[in-house]
Design an enzyme around this catalytic site. Sequence first.
Site, PDB file in Angstrom:
ATOM      1  N   LYS A 144       0.841  -1.206   0.000  1.00 60.12           N
ATOM      2  CA  LYS A 144       0.000   0.000   0.000  1.00 60.12           C
ATOM      3  C   LYS A 144       0.872   1.251   0.000  1.00 60.12           C
ATOM      4  CE  LYS A 144      -1.674   1.747   3.993  1.00 60.12           C
ATOM      5  NZ  LYS A 144      -1.510   3.185   4.200  1.00 60.12           N
ATOM      6  N   ASN A 145       1.893   1.261   0.871  1.00 57.62           N
ATOM      7  CA  ASN A 145       2.677   2.487   1.026  1.00 57.62           C
ATOM      8  C   ASN A 145       3.609   2.755  -0.141  1.00 57.62           C
ATOM      9  OD1 ASN A 145       1.372   2.935   3.372  1.00 57.62           O
ATOM     10  ND2 ASN A 145       3.123   2.535   4.733  1.00 57.62           N
ATOM     11  N   CYS A 173      -5.754   7.972   9.278  1.00 60.02           N
ATOM     12  CA  CYS A 173      -5.841   7.406  10.621  1.00 60.02           C
ATOM     13  C   CYS A 173      -5.437   8.431  11.662  1.00 60.02           C
ATOM     14  CB  CYS A 173      -4.853   6.245  10.758  1.00 60.02           C
ATOM     15  SG  CYS A 173      -5.379   4.754   9.985  1.00 60.02           S
ATOM     16  N   ARG A 180       0.383  14.104  13.051  1.00 60.14           N
ATOM     17  CA  ARG A 180       0.799  13.963  11.660  1.00 60.14           C
ATOM     18  C   ARG A 180       0.834  15.289  10.909  1.00 60.14           C
ATOM     19  NH1 ARG A 180      -1.093   8.114   9.483  1.00 60.14           N
ATOM     20  NH2 ARG A 180       0.920   8.228   8.520  1.00 60.14           N
ATOM     21  N   ILE A 199       2.311  18.426   8.454  1.00 58.10           N
ATOM     22  CA  ILE A 199       2.886  18.407   7.102  1.00 58.10           C
ATOM     23  C   ILE A 199       3.868  19.574   6.908  1.00 58.10           C
ATOM     24  CG2 ILE A 199       1.023  17.117   5.957  1.00 58.10           C
ATOM     25  CD1 ILE A 199      -0.043  19.864   4.974  1.00 58.10           C
ATOM     26  N   ASP A 200       4.389  20.085   8.043  1.00 57.87           N
ATOM     27  CA  ASP A 200       5.288  21.241   7.945  1.00 57.87           C
ATOM     28  C   ASP A 200       6.564  20.942   7.142  1.00 57.87           C
ATOM     29  OD1 ASP A 200       5.662  19.511  10.168  1.00 57.87           O
ATOM     30  OD2 ASP A 200       7.002  20.936  11.129  1.00 57.87           O
ATOM     31  N   ASP A 232       4.613   0.617  12.003  1.00 61.72           N
ATOM     32  CA  ASP A 232       3.391  -0.021  11.506  1.00 61.72           C
ATOM     33  C   ASP A 232       3.270  -1.486  11.946  1.00 61.72           C
ATOM     34  OD1 ASP A 232       2.759   2.317  10.293  1.00 61.72           O
ATOM     35  OD2 ASP A 232       3.107   1.650   8.247  1.00 61.72           O
ATOM     36  N   ILE A 283       7.878   7.121  16.798  1.00 62.60           N
ATOM     37  CA  ILE A 283       7.458   7.811  15.560  1.00 62.60           C
ATOM     38  C   ILE A 283       6.150   8.581  15.759  1.00 62.60           C
ATOM     39  CG2 ILE A 283       7.014   7.568  13.079  1.00 62.60           C
ATOM     40  CD1 ILE A 283       9.763   6.537  13.726  1.00 62.60           C
ATOM     41  N   ARG A 292      -8.379  -0.613   4.690  1.00 64.63           N
ATOM     42  CA  ARG A 292      -7.548   0.412   4.057  1.00 64.63           C
ATOM     43  C   ARG A 292      -6.174  -0.147   3.699  1.00 64.63           C
ATOM     44  NH1 ARG A 292      -6.304   4.863   7.580  1.00 64.63           N
ATOM     45  NH2 ARG A 292      -4.901   5.079   5.847  1.00 64.63           N
TER      46      ARG A 292
HETATM   47  C1  UD1 Z   1       4.464   6.877   6.385  1.00 63.11           C
HETATM   48  C2  UD1 Z   1       3.610   5.654   6.188  1.00 63.11           C
HETATM   49  C3  UD1 Z   1       3.065   5.163   7.517  1.00 63.11           C
HETATM   50  C4  UD1 Z   1       4.209   4.926   8.495  1.00 63.11           C
HETATM   51  C5  UD1 Z   1       5.102   6.161   8.583  1.00 63.11           C
HETATM   52  C6  UD1 Z   1       6.345   5.923   9.404  1.00 63.11           C
HETATM   53  C7  UD1 Z   1       2.693   5.924   3.980  1.00 63.11           C
HETATM   54  C8  UD1 Z   1       1.488   6.172   3.145  1.00 63.11           C
HETATM   55  N1  UD1 Z   1       2.510   5.979   5.305  1.00 63.11           N
HETATM   56  O1  UD1 Z   1       3.628   7.893   6.937  1.00 63.11           O
HETATM   57  O2  UD1 Z   1       2.365   3.948   7.289  1.00 63.11           O
HETATM   58  O3  UD1 Z   1       3.689   4.657   9.764  1.00 63.11           O
HETATM   59  O4  UD1 Z   1       5.526   6.562   7.262  1.00 63.11           O
HETATM   60  O5  UD1 Z   1       7.073   4.863   8.905  1.00 63.11           O
HETATM   61  O6  UD1 Z   1       3.761   5.649   3.470  1.00 63.11           O
HETATM   62  N2  UD1 Z   1       6.576  14.678  10.666  1.00 63.11           N
HETATM   63  C9  UD1 Z   1       6.557  16.016  10.989  1.00 63.11           C
HETATM   64  N3  UD1 Z   1       6.288  16.912  10.008  1.00 63.11           N
HETATM   65  C10 UD1 Z   1       6.029  16.538   8.723  1.00 63.11           C
HETATM   66  C11 UD1 Z   1       6.050  15.167   8.396  1.00 63.11           C
HETATM   67  C12 UD1 Z   1       6.331  14.241   9.397  1.00 63.11           C
HETATM   68  O7  UD1 Z   1       6.790  16.394  12.132  1.00 63.11           O
HETATM   69  O8  UD1 Z   1       5.793  17.409   7.874  1.00 63.11           O
HETATM   70  C13 UD1 Z   1       6.870  13.666  11.711  1.00 63.11           C
HETATM   71  C14 UD1 Z   1       5.666  12.772  12.041  1.00 63.11           C
HETATM   72  O9  UD1 Z   1       4.804  13.368  12.973  1.00 63.11           O
HETATM   73  C15 UD1 Z   1       6.336  11.532  12.557  1.00 63.11           C
HETATM   74  C16 UD1 Z   1       7.633  11.459  11.747  1.00 63.11           C
HETATM   75  O10 UD1 Z   1       7.824  12.767  11.207  1.00 63.11           O
HETATM   76  O11 UD1 Z   1       6.661  11.683  13.905  1.00 63.11           O
HETATM   77  C17 UD1 Z   1       7.639  10.458  10.620  1.00 63.11           C
HETATM   78  O12 UD1 Z   1       6.450  10.565   9.869  1.00 63.11           O
HETATM   79  P1  UD1 Z   1       6.418  10.254   8.308  1.00 63.11           P
HETATM   80  O13 UD1 Z   1       7.582   9.387   7.952  1.00 63.11           O
HETATM   81  O14 UD1 Z   1       6.270  11.540   7.583  1.00 63.11           O
HETATM   82  O15 UD1 Z   1       5.084   9.429   8.163  1.00 63.11           O
HETATM   83  P2  UD1 Z   1       4.113   9.395   6.924  1.00 63.11           P
HETATM   84  O16 UD1 Z   1       4.854   9.671   5.665  1.00 63.11           O
HETATM   85  O17 UD1 Z   1       2.917  10.212   7.243  1.00 63.11           O
END
Ligand code: UD1
Length: 421
Positions: free
Chosen positions: A25-26, A119, A124, A126-127, A309, A331, A401
């Site tokens: 999926k990812n 979820c 989570r 997106i900064d 995960d 994480i 999902r």
């Molecule tokens: C992806 C995976 C998810 C997995 C996660 C960690 C997909 C679709 N999803 O999620 O299944 O659990 O990686 O392996 O591939 N963070 C920030 N700011 C940001 C982005 C991230 O602070 O803009 C932080 C998050 O809160 C978290 C860490 O960075 O603590 C890692 O998150 P990230 O690797 O970005 O997870 P996803 O890409 O959302």
Amino acid sequence: MSEQRRLIIRGGRRIEGEIRVQGAKNSALPLLAATVLCKGQTELYNCPRLSDCDAACRILTALGCTCRRENNVVCTDASALKSSEISEKLMREMRSSIIFMGALIGRCGQCRLSFPGGCEIGTRPIDFHLDAFRRMGAKIREEHGCIVCTAAKLRGTVITFPVPSVGATENVMLAAVLAEGVTEIHNAAREPEICDLAAFLNKCGARINGAGTGTIQIEGVKRLDGCRFTVMPDRIAAATYLCCGAITRGEVLLTHADIQSLEPVIPVLEQIGCSVYGFGGGSVYLNARKTLKAPAHIRTAPYPGFPTDAQPPLMALCATLPGTTMFSETIFENRYRHVSELTRLGARIKVEGRVAVVEGVDRLSGAELEAGDLRGGAAMVTAGLFAEGITRIGHVCYIERGYEDIEGCLRSVGADIHYGS
Ligand code: UD1
């Protein structure tokens, strides 16, 4: 309505047999987003039949791309892309919709979308994504709850993430492949899905080096064409099925798996006392017909650390092993939503902040549970296979999902599991 359907499991049956691992999926989700960048037809093989992938296909269609699925092959063509906007309704269907942002800015120089859903396993943010796009020359503003992004020209630059982020690394790769000059990502995520995305983009004509390491270089090119590509095996579904095999003290042969991507998980299962062997051609065999014991400490971390995960299904397994396991979740801060449900089955788990202490018990007994997120739901299925009597799991839409036909897969290896209400 999927909300009213439940997975009903009568636990206590030993699992024995072969499970074909689905496509990841990812990986499929960023690949589907990446097809926005391609002028020409793309064929994605081994694309799992999941509600999240359907949501990505709906986004592609709404953007004006053609997108057709036949079984596990998805054909897309973004030649006639006509929009760079994603409606709030589509964005809210899944968290990964944010991955379309990099692809749309790369292709159209602009996009408009609302904040993503998904979820609730933490804030989570997106900064990292937005900061990186700004560094590449994009102007981003918020308007009535929407993110509006314009970039007359995206320029390659150096981007250093504070911590490795899978989504932000993928988003920057997508924005950078058609940008002017070279983009260098430092502290990039090293997950296998990043390598899959780089391999796909390179097959389409991109120039990406270093995927799978902490530094990725992307040299912008003028155009990308479509290609044929096979989505990598899902390492989290594979890890979940290995936990299901272990919790029933059974024997599982996974086929179409990628043993290398399971490297952070297999030593933990071995430490527990399972025998795990990898064969060529993507087969992984697990035998748990022996005395098992709890691992002392599991700490989730970015790849090649133990995947967050896989933490919930592993926790379900540890809840049934003699001894005590301490989990540290590094994480996501809210990734213990399954704990209260597992305790309803009789598991002994205490959570304090990011630490969970699991004291193994020799029996669990079936109960009514509600899945609250995807991997937490998988943990409930795993525990239900062990629990005496009947476990009913509601809100199966979360599980669907990420798991393609989890009921059929587990039933085919001897589990007593079916859909009901
Ligand atoms: C992806 C995976 C998810 C997995 C996660 C960690 C997909 C679709 N999803 O999620 O299944 O659990 O990686 O392996 O591939 N963070 C920030 N700011 C940001 C982005 C991230 O602070 O803009 C932080 C998050 O809160 C978290 C860490 O960075 O603590 C890692 O998150 P990230 O690797 O970005 O997870 P996803 O890409 O959302």
